[in-house]
Design a protein around this motif. Sequence first.
Motif, short mmCIF file in Angstrom:
data_model
loop_
_atom_site.label_atom_id
_atom_site.label_comp_id
_atom_site.label_asym_id
_atom_site.label_seq_id
_atom_site.Cartn_x
_atom_site.Cartn_y
_atom_site.Cartn_z
N VAL A 12 10.84 -3.32 -3.84
CA VAL A 12 11.68 -2.43 -4.64
C VAL A 12 12.75 -3.22 -5.38
O VAL A 12 12.98 -3.04 -6.58
N SER A 13 13.39 -4.14 -4.67
CA SER A 13 14.47 -4.94 -5.26
C SER A 13 13.95 -5.86 -6.35
O SER A 13 14.56 -5.98 -7.43
N PHE A 14 12.82 -6.52 -6.09
CA PHE A 14 12.28 -7.47 -7.05
C PHE A 14 11.86 -6.78 -8.34
O PHE A 14 12.12 -7.29 -9.44
N LEU A 15 11.23 -5.64 -8.24
CA LEU A 15 10.79 -4.91 -9.44
C LEU A 15 11.98 -4.47 -10.28
O LEU A 15 11.88 -4.36 -11.50
N LYS A 16 13.11 -4.24 -9.65
CA LYS A 16 14.31 -3.86 -10.38
C LYS A 16 14.97 -5.07 -11.04
O LYS A 16 15.61 -4.95 -12.09
N LEU A 17 14.78 -6.25 -10.42
CA LEU A 17 15.50 -7.44 -10.88
C LEU A 17 14.71 -8.34 -11.80
O LEU A 17 15.29 -9.08 -12.60
N ALA A 41 3.56 -7.52 -15.26
CA ALA A 41 2.98 -8.68 -14.57
C ALA A 41 3.27 -8.62 -13.07
O ALA A 41 2.39 -8.89 -12.25
N ALA A 42 4.49 -8.22 -12.72
CA ALA A 42 4.86 -8.14 -11.31
C ALA A 42 4.11 -7.01 -10.60
O ALA A 42 3.58 -7.20 -9.49
N GLU A 43 4.04 -5.85 -11.23
CA GLU A 43 3.35 -4.72 -10.61
C GLU A 43 1.87 -5.01 -10.41
O GLU A 43 1.31 -4.71 -9.35
N PHE A 44 1.22 -5.57 -11.41
CA PHE A 44 -0.20 -5.88 -11.28
C PHE A 44 -0.41 -6.98 -10.24
O PHE A 44 -1.40 -6.97 -9.51
N VAL A 100 0.83 -1.20 0.00
CA VAL A 100 0.00 0.00 0.00
C VAL A 100 0.87 1.25 0.00
O VAL A 100 0.61 2.21 -0.75
N VAL A 101 1.91 1.25 0.82
CA VAL A 101 2.80 2.40 0.89
C VAL A 101 3.54 2.60 -0.43
O VAL A 101 3.64 3.71 -0.94
N PHE A 102 4.06 1.51 -0.98
CA PHE A 102 4.85 1.61 -2.21
C PHE A 102 4.01 2.03 -3.41
O PHE A 102 4.45 2.82 -4.25
N PHE A 103 2.79 1.50 -3.49
CA PHE A 103 1.94 1.76 -4.66
C PHE A 103 0.80 2.74 -4.36
O PHE A 103 -0.17 2.78 -5.11
#
Length: 273
Positions: free
Chosen positions: A243-248, A192-195, A66-69
């Motif tokens: 944060v790390s996963f979305l970058k990787l 796909a990851a963000e959704f 919730v905080v990140f998005f």
Amino acid sequence: MIDILVMIKAFILGLVEGLTEFLPVSSTGHLILADHFLHFRQGPITPEIAATFEVVIQLGSILAVVVFFWKRLWSTIDFREGKARNKLNIFHIIIGILPAGVLGVLFQSDIKEKLFGPTTVIYALIVGGILMLVAELYSRKTTPATVTLDQLTYKQAFVIGLFQCLALWPGFSRSGSTISGGLFVRASHSVAAEFSFIVAVPIMFGATALDLYKSAHFLTMDLLPVFLTGMITAFVVALIAIVSFLKLVSRLKLIPFAIYRFIIAIVLLFFIA
């Protein structure tokens, strides 16, 4: 009085939850393994209290999403003229959570009774890993048609929602199933990851709220430090993990995570099952 050892165990479990909840590796499998080695369910921590603790630390992970998005989540309900057109909106999320939400409500007790256990989690880790491998191989043979969240269609959201139903099987991994679904509908890895993270919020929040309502009597003042330690740890670590996963994810793809799942399944089979 809760001793320091229980607090350390709560911290470690919060760390495991936050690190694995939104990675396609199964937080359930890791928590079972961590609980086995830590012997968390002893002394003042009864099995019922431990189950409530797991719900509370999951809430910490949800709050991290919730905080990140929060800007993206807020924008989905912005219906001012022209704002909701050609962009991700609340209807994408509703369509995405509907299949798993309906099945979860109908079969929640059966799922907990028949599918939650070391052996079934091991099977889920393996089957989920195979699905991820197949999705990854499929994505390599096609070109992504959806490279931003705002390009996602309602049909794609619904198909991803169908794949999220697989996450009702403990150990399958919500992110693993939904990201795989996203790849099958030709969304990019990042989309796909963000959704996957976004549709996890209402599903997980609803399930967590229901579990907390049923077990609220275990949330006593003397255990509050244990619950807060786990939840805060899960929140901070989950935020870093997201944060790390979305970058990787666009660089690593899903294959390393699938292989890791097979390794965890073997470890669980050796030590637990």
